[in-house]
Enzyme design. Structure first.
Site, PDB file in Angstrom:
ATOM      1  N   ASP A  59      73.616  93.625  39.182  1.00 23.59           N
ATOM      2  CA  ASP A  59      73.276  94.289  37.929  1.00 23.59           C
ATOM      3  C   ASP A  59      74.506  94.498  37.054  1.00 23.59           C
ATOM      4  O   ASP A  59      74.425  94.440  35.824  1.00 23.59           O
ATOM      5  CB  ASP A  59      72.606  95.632  38.214  1.00 23.59           C
ATOM      6  CG  ASP A  59      71.169  95.468  38.710  1.00 23.59           C
ATOM      7  OD1 ASP A  59      70.684  94.319  38.743  1.00 23.59           O
ATOM      8  OD2 ASP A  59      70.546  96.487  39.057  1.00 23.59           O
ATOM      9  N   LYS A 144      85.061 120.204  37.452  1.00 20.70           N
ATOM     10  CA  LYS A 144      84.910 121.488  36.782  1.00 20.70           C
ATOM     11  C   LYS A 144      83.747 121.438  35.810  1.00 20.70           C
ATOM     12  O   LYS A 144      83.374 120.377  35.315  1.00 20.70           O
ATOM     13  CB  LYS A 144      86.196 121.862  36.042  1.00 20.70           C
ATOM     14  CG  LYS A 144      87.384 122.118  36.963  1.00 20.70           C
ATOM     15  CD  LYS A 144      88.601 122.562  36.172  1.00 20.70           C
ATOM     16  CE  LYS A 144      89.786 122.849  37.088  1.00 20.70           C
ATOM     17  NZ  LYS A 144      90.991 123.277  36.321  1.00 20.70           N
ATOM     18  N   ASP A 163      77.995 119.680  35.133  1.00 13.78           N
ATOM     19  CA  ASP A 163      78.932 118.574  35.348  1.00 13.78           C
ATOM     20  C   ASP A 163      78.889 117.544  34.226  1.00 13.78           C
ATOM     21  O   ASP A 163      79.839 116.783  34.045  1.00 13.78           O
ATOM     22  CB  ASP A 163      78.627 117.883  36.675  1.00 13.78           C
ATOM     23  CG  ASP A 163      79.140 118.677  37.872  1.00 13.78           C
ATOM     24  OD1 ASP A 163      79.701 119.767  37.659  1.00 13.78           O
ATOM     25  OD2 ASP A 163      78.970 118.206  39.012  1.00 13.78           O
ATOM     26  N   GLN A 234      81.181 101.084  32.830  1.00 12.30           N
ATOM     27  CA  GLN A 234      82.168 100.009  32.692  1.00 12.30           C
ATOM     28  C   GLN A 234      83.118 100.226  31.516  1.00 12.30           C
ATOM     29  O   GLN A 234      84.187  99.622  31.475  1.00 12.30           O
ATOM     30  CB  GLN A 234      81.454  98.663  32.539  1.00 12.30           C
ATOM     31  CG  GLN A 234      80.640  98.269  33.770  1.00 12.30           C
ATOM     32  CD  GLN A 234      79.950  96.930  33.606  1.00 12.30           C
ATOM     33  OE1 GLN A 234      79.834  96.400  32.506  1.00 12.30           O
ATOM     34  NE2 GLN A 234      79.460  96.379  34.707  1.00 12.30           N
TER      35      GLN A 234
END
Length: 280
Positions: A59, A144, A163, A234
């Site tokens: 993929d 954090k 997050d 990416q």
């Protein structure tokens, strides 16, 4: 002479061998094939005269291929060499059969939604991307909490603490979004998924939103951690405290040549290991 482009991983011996065989196969049929390394091909890099593309790999290779032709979306035949693969339905033993069927007009094209992502810094665009799977706003290298302001379709949707926030296309619904608790969507649907990543408040839940709604994400000005945006896992870009990330959906940004041997539901059943088999 007709033209095509093949995107493959030059570090993978099987992919290189298959590329050479496929290029010869196409050229014997009067079709020139140019190659592009999946790790280095840039957005819009593919030959502008190519009529179709082939991705050889998993993929991730397909995502690279889709970006390489994003300036002028052309049909892509994804050949599966990876370890999992939801998008790449055609196996390495089926490629010549599928290519012949495609060239003879025997396979259909499925158009899918992509997301256009722009990072506005003041009055200018600091970065822009096209995402086939997803866009993630999260911290850089630290675990954090971050604070983000969210707007959906022109309306204030509140402030997020957690997050990060993830916006996925239907194609990307089986990737990071699924692991973060998002739903599976049929790939040709006209919608997007907003998936919170480890929210501090349990009231935050994944939401399916229309592809016509604009999404705006802003870092909290008092943020004390570094934040970035990542597209398809990416490409990435660091965000500053007054940046605005604006995301819009665009139908038809990816065109996939569909296999006639298996469909999405069969792929989901086999890849996710749903028990009971197809007749349960």
């Amino acid at each position: 002479m007709r033209k095509s482009v093949i995107v493959y991983n030059k570090a993978n011996e099987l992919a290189v061998s298959l590329y050479e065989t496929m290029r010869e196969w196409l050229e014997n049929r009067g079709i020139a094939a140019s190659g592009c390394d999946s790790h280095s091909c840039r957005t819009g890099e593919a030959d502008p005269e190519a009529e179709f593309a082939v991705s050889i790999g998993g993929d991730g290779t397909f995502l690279s291929c889709a970006r390489a032709v994003s300036h002028r979306p052309i049909p892509i035949l994804p050949i599966h060499l990876g370890t999992f693969g939801f998008i790449t339905e055609v196996t390495q033993n089926e490629w010549s059969e599928m290519l012949k069927l495609w060239l003879d007009g025997g396979l259909r094209i499925e158009e899918r939604l992509v997301i256009d992502v722009k990072v506005w810094r003041g009055e200018h665009i600091a970065a822009q991307f096209t995402g086939v799977n997803d866009c993630v706003v999260s911290t850089v290298g630290s675990c954090k909490l971050i604070r983000l302001a969210l707007s959906l379709g022109g309306f204030d949707a509140g402030h997020f603490l957690g997050d990060g926030l993830l916006l996925a296309t239907p194609t990307g619904s089986t990737a990071y979004s699924l692991a973060a608790g998002g739903p599976i969507m049929v790939p040709n649907m006209a919608a997007m998924i907003l998936t919170p990543i480890c929210p501090f408040s349990l009231s935050w839940r994944p939401m399916v939103i229309p592809d016509t709604d604009q999404i705006v994400i802003k870092p909290d000005p008092g943020q004390k951690v570094d934040i970035q945006i990542a597209v398809d896992g990416q490409e990435s870009h660091p965000l500053e405290k007054h940046d605005r990330v604006i995301i819009t959906g665009r139908q038809g940004g990816v065109k996939i040549i569909k296999s006639n041997k298996r469909g999405f539901y069969e792929v989901v059943r086999s890849k996710l290991g749903w028990s009971g088999g197809p007749y349960a």
